[in-house]
Design a protein around this motif. Structure first.
Motif, PDB file in Angstrom:
ATOM      1  N   ARG A   1       0.828  -1.208   0.000  1.00 52.47           N
ATOM      2  CA  ARG A   1       0.000   0.000   0.000  1.00 52.47           C
ATOM      3  C   ARG A   1       0.863   1.259   0.000  1.00 52.47           C
ATOM      4  NH1 ARG A   1      -5.485  -1.208   3.617  1.00 52.47           N
ATOM      5  NH2 ARG A   1      -6.103  -3.032   2.365  1.00 52.47           N
ATOM      6  N   ASP A   2       2.135   1.105   0.399  1.00 50.06           N
ATOM      7  CA  ASP A   2       3.004   2.276   0.506  1.00 50.06           C
ATOM      8  C   ASP A   2       4.302   2.158  -0.290  1.00 50.06           C
ATOM      9  OD1 ASP A   2       4.349   0.362   1.963  1.00 50.06           O
ATOM     10  OD2 ASP A   2       4.154   1.398   3.895  1.00 50.06           O
ATOM     11  N   PHE A   3       4.513   1.024  -0.965  1.00 50.30           N
ATOM     12  CA  PHE A   3       5.738   0.743  -1.723  1.00 50.30           C
ATOM     13  C   PHE A   3       6.983   0.778  -0.830  1.00 50.30           C
ATOM     14  CE2 PHE A   3       2.726   1.858  -5.010  1.00 50.30           C
ATOM     15  CZ  PHE A   3       3.017   0.941  -6.008  1.00 50.30           C
ATOM     16  N   LYS A   4       6.747   0.515   0.446  1.00 51.22           N
ATOM     17  CA  LYS A   4       7.858   0.395   1.399  1.00 51.22           C
ATOM     18  C   LYS A   4       7.848  -0.967   2.075  1.00 51.22           C
ATOM     19  CE  LYS A   4       8.129   5.363   2.283  1.00 51.22           C
ATOM     20  NZ  LYS A   4       7.993   6.462   3.291  1.00 51.22           N
ATOM     21  N   THR A   5       6.659  -1.462   2.347  1.00 51.70           N
ATOM     22  CA  THR A   5       6.527  -2.813   2.904  1.00 51.70           C
ATOM     23  C   THR A   5       5.768  -3.657   1.878  1.00 51.70           C
ATOM     24  OG1 THR A   5       4.486  -2.197   4.057  1.00 51.70           O
ATOM     25  CG2 THR A   5       6.553  -2.020   5.286  1.00 51.70           C
ATOM     26  N   PHE A   6       6.244  -4.893   1.686  1.00 45.32           N
ATOM     27  CA  PHE A   6       5.705  -5.749   0.637  1.00 45.32           C
ATOM     28  C   PHE A   6       5.372  -7.122   1.221  1.00 45.32           C
ATOM     29  CE2 PHE A   6       8.597  -2.677  -1.173  1.00 45.32           C
ATOM     30  CZ  PHE A   6       7.912  -2.189  -2.286  1.00 45.32           C
ATOM     31  N   THR A   7       4.207  -7.649   0.843  1.00 44.98           N
ATOM     32  CA  THR A   7       3.774  -8.960   1.296  1.00 44.98           C
ATOM     33  C   THR A   7       3.714  -9.906   0.112  1.00 44.98           C
ATOM     34  OG1 THR A   7       2.430  -7.964   3.050  1.00 44.98           O
ATOM     35  CG2 THR A   7       1.958 -10.257   2.453  1.00 44.98           C
ATOM     36  N   ASP A   8       4.365 -11.033   0.206  1.00 42.66           N
ATOM     37  CA  ASP A   8       4.361 -12.017  -0.872  1.00 42.66           C
ATOM     38  C   ASP A   8       2.981 -12.668  -0.958  1.00 42.66           C
ATOM     39  OD1 ASP A   8       4.744 -14.094  -2.654  1.00 42.66           O
ATOM     40  OD2 ASP A   8       6.690 -14.670  -1.851  1.00 42.66           O
ATOM     41  N   VAL A   9       2.332 -12.547  -2.124  1.00 39.83           N
ATOM     42  CA  VAL A   9       1.021 -13.157  -2.331  1.00 39.83           C
ATOM     43  C   VAL A   9       1.079 -14.162  -3.482  1.00 39.83           C
ATOM     44  CG1 VAL A   9      -0.303 -11.253  -1.348  1.00 39.83           C
ATOM     45  CG2 VAL A   9       0.299 -11.210  -3.789  1.00 39.83           C
ATOM     46  N   SER A  10       2.257 -14.686  -3.745  1.00 35.89           N
ATOM     47  CA  SER A  10       2.429 -15.607  -4.870  1.00 35.89           C
ATOM     48  C   SER A  10       1.527 -16.831  -4.757  1.00 35.89           C
ATOM     49  CB  SER A  10       3.890 -16.046  -4.977  1.00 35.89           C
ATOM     50  OG  SER A  10       4.739 -14.942  -5.202  1.00 35.89           O
ATOM     51  N   ALA A  11       1.258 -17.267  -3.521  1.00 31.99           N
ATOM     52  CA  ALA A  11       0.407 -18.447  -3.332  1.00 31.99           C
ATOM     53  C   ALA A  11      -1.064 -18.142  -3.628  1.00 31.99           C
ATOM     54  CB  ALA A  11       0.546 -18.959  -1.903  1.00 31.99           C
ATOM     55  N   GLN A  12      -1.415 -16.866  -3.734  1.00 26.43           N
ATOM     56  CA  GLN A  12      -2.810 -16.480  -3.959  1.00 26.43           C
ATOM     57  C   GLN A  12      -3.145 -16.196  -5.418  1.00 26.43           C
ATOM     58  OE1 GLN A  12      -3.982 -13.309  -1.223  1.00 26.43           O
ATOM     59  NE2 GLN A  12      -2.378 -13.946   0.199  1.00 26.43           N
ATOM     60  N   ILE A  13      -2.122 -16.179  -6.278  1.00 24.29           N
ATOM     61  CA  ILE A  13      -2.371 -15.846  -7.674  1.00 24.29           C
ATOM     62  C   ILE A  13      -2.355 -17.103  -8.538  1.00 24.29           C
ATOM     63  CG2 ILE A  13      -1.328 -13.582  -7.363  1.00 24.29           C
ATOM     64  CD1 ILE A  13       1.113 -14.649  -8.979  1.00 24.29           C
ATOM     65  N   ALA A  14      -2.950 -16.994  -9.712  1.00 26.31           N
ATOM     66  CA  ALA A  14      -2.914 -18.078 -10.696  1.00 26.31           C
ATOM     67  C   ALA A  14      -2.648 -17.453 -12.057  1.00 26.31           C
ATOM     68  CB  ALA A  14      -4.221 -18.850 -10.709  1.00 26.31           C
ATOM     69  N   VAL A  15      -1.466 -17.711 -12.605  1.00 27.59           N
ATOM     70  CA  VAL A  15      -1.054 -17.169 -13.902  1.00 27.59           C
ATOM     71  C   VAL A  15      -0.782 -18.346 -14.829  1.00 27.59           C
ATOM     72  CG1 VAL A  15       0.664 -15.796 -15.131  1.00 27.59           C
ATOM     73  CG2 VAL A  15      -0.066 -15.109 -12.829  1.00 27.59           C
ATOM     74  N   PRO A  16      -1.411 -18.403 -15.992  1.00 26.71           N
ATOM     75  CA  PRO A  16      -1.243 -19.543 -16.891  1.00 26.71           C
ATOM     76  C   PRO A  16       0.210 -19.784 -17.278  1.00 26.71           C
ATOM     77  CG  PRO A  16      -3.100 -18.212 -17.590  1.00 26.71           C
ATOM     78  CD  PRO A  16      -2.409 -17.448 -16.506  1.00 26.71           C
ATOM     79  N   GLU A  17       0.563 -21.031 -17.410  1.00 31.89           N
ATOM     80  CA  GLU A  17       1.916 -21.405 -17.793  1.00 31.89           C
ATOM     81  C   GLU A  17       2.251 -20.822 -19.164  1.00 31.89           C
ATOM     82  OE1 GLU A  17       4.590 -25.490 -18.437  1.00 31.89           O
ATOM     83  OE2 GLU A  17       2.491 -25.596 -17.801  1.00 31.89           O
ATOM     84  N   GLY A  18       3.468 -20.336 -19.299  1.00 32.36           N
ATOM     85  CA  GLY A  18       3.934 -19.794 -20.571  1.00 32.36           C
ATOM     86  C   GLY A  18       3.807 -18.297 -20.696  1.00 32.36           C
ATOM     87  N   HIS A  19       3.012 -17.673 -19.826  1.00 36.89           N
ATOM     88  CA  HIS A  19       2.850 -16.220 -19.871  1.00 36.89           C
ATOM     89  C   HIS A  19       4.168 -15.518 -19.588  1.00 36.89           C
ATOM     90  CE1 HIS A  19       1.546 -12.156 -18.956  1.00 36.89           C
ATOM     91  NE2 HIS A  19       2.043 -12.279 -17.741  1.00 36.89           N
ATOM     92  N   LYS A  20       4.455 -14.464 -20.378  1.00 39.45           N
ATOM     93  CA  LYS A  20       5.667 -13.666 -20.175  1.00 39.45           C
ATOM     94  C   LYS A  20       5.311 -12.190 -20.118  1.00 39.45           C
ATOM     95  CE  LYS A  20       9.326 -15.202 -20.278  1.00 39.45           C
ATOM     96  NZ  LYS A  20      10.175 -15.710 -19.184  1.00 39.45           N
ATOM     97  N   HIS A  21       6.259 -11.436 -19.669  1.00 37.23           N
ATOM     98  CA  HIS A  21       6.255  -9.997 -19.414  1.00 37.23           C
ATOM     99  C   HIS A  21       5.320  -9.178 -20.305  1.00 37.23           C
ATOM    100  CE1 HIS A  21       9.063  -6.189 -19.154  1.00 37.23           C
ATOM    101  NE2 HIS A  21       7.820  -5.935 -18.796  1.00 37.23           N
ATOM    102  N   GLY A  22       4.331  -8.531 -19.676  1.00 36.99           N
ATOM    103  CA  GLY A  22       3.438  -7.609 -20.362  1.00 36.99           C
ATOM    104  C   GLY A  22       2.974  -6.516 -19.416  1.00 36.99           C
TER     105      GLY A  22
END
Length: 303
Positions: free
Chosen positions: A264-285
């Motif tokens: 919320r402040d770009f100073k403290t960051f919480t890892d939410v990788s376990a909460q997301i679902a991104v299809p395999e093969g997707h790259k930088h956009g």
């Protein structure tokens, strides 16, 4: 009473049509097939539309990497992309009203004035609503121009930029960011007027991770570069506002998957990788919001 019900139904329909969804521009390796899209209603769970919408036809390699999209106030979508790994002195450009039908592709030679330029990587579009113009930033290497650490001269990047109102005429290219280290994959985020964040990749061999810097104008200067908020071998940040949070997606390219943090402040960051679902093969956009009807039409075009 029937008239009231009819009017209520129309209002519900208009409300439904005006709702926004998230789109994520994308490509698959080896990047020769072209522009893809993911979509999401909540900013966390993503679905691939599973087709390409624009095949790359320009540039030395004729690839489409790092597709970045921004919409102008007239509703037109503008797209820029990396057209080659090296030897190009510019990037690809096309525009569309619906993300389905695209203009002819053009090559924008933003670094032709620097004959030793090695590359033009990951152009990123930002629409500056305060000046009604687009800012385009990208990473390039000009050997022997800047100080470096253990990086080779041909892998010592700095960020450059140009601006345009119409994608016909462009302001002279200028240096955008020299943080005294090799930097690529930068994204401008506007929190409010006179309050901007730059999410960037420190591309030096000891780091290769993501950091942030802060500025009062979209074009900088950006200062107070942070410590890293991701581990090594992460790149390609994409930022979305979801509720009160900012989500920063990134490519964990060594692990071959996507991760995300929220802040919320770009100073403290919480890892939410376990909460997301991104299809395999997707790259930088780039993540951007569109009206729900735009996604409806994209889905129809994908069938």
């Amino acid at each position: 009473m029937k008239r009231i019900h009819y009017l209520f139904s129309i209002l519900l329909l208009l409300s439904s049509c005006s709702k926004s969804v998230y789109l994520f521009s994308s490509f698959h390796e080896p990047a020769n097939e072209g522009l893809r899209f993911l979509y999401s209603t909540d900013g966390y769970q993503w679905t691939d539309l599973n087709r390409t919408f624009l095949k790359p036809e320009i540039g030395n390699q004729k690839v489409m990497r790092d597709p970045s999209i921004a919409q102008g106030k007239d509703g037109t979508f503008h797209l820029v992309w990396t057209s080659s790994w090296k030897d190009d002195k510019g990037f690809g450009y096309a525009s569309s009203k619906d993300l389905i039908h695209w203009s002819s592709e053009r090559f924008i030679p933003v670094m032709e004035h620097e004959p030793t330029t090695v590359n033009v990587w990951a152009p990123e579009l930002f629409y500056d609503d305060e000046t009604d113009r687009f800012i385009i930033i990208w990473a390039s290497t000009i050997p022997s121009r800047f100080e470096r650490g253990v990086e080779e001269e041909k892998n010592n990047h700095r960020m450059y930029y140009t601006t345009t109102k119409d994608f016909q005429t462009f302001a002279p290219t200028q240096l955008f960011l020299d943080p005294k280290f090799s930097v690529i994959d930068a994204v401008i985020v506007k929190r409010k007027p006179a309050d901007y964040v730059l999410v960037l990749k420190d591309n030096t061999r000891p780091e290769r991770n993501l950091k942030v810097a802060f500025g009062k104008e979209a074009t900088g200067p950006y200062t107070d570069v942070s410590t890293p908020f991701t581990k090594k071998f992460t790149e390609g940040p994409s930022v979305a506002k979801v509720g009160d949070d900012w989500l920063i997606y990134f490519d964990s390219y060594q692990d071959k998957n996507y991760g995300a943090v929220k802040t919320r402040d770009f100073k403290t960051f919480t890892d939410v990788s376990a909460q997301i679902a991104v299809p395999e093969g997707h790259k930088h956009g780039t993540i951007f919001k569109v009206k729900k009807r735009v996604l409806t039409d994209l889905k129809k075009a994908s069938n």
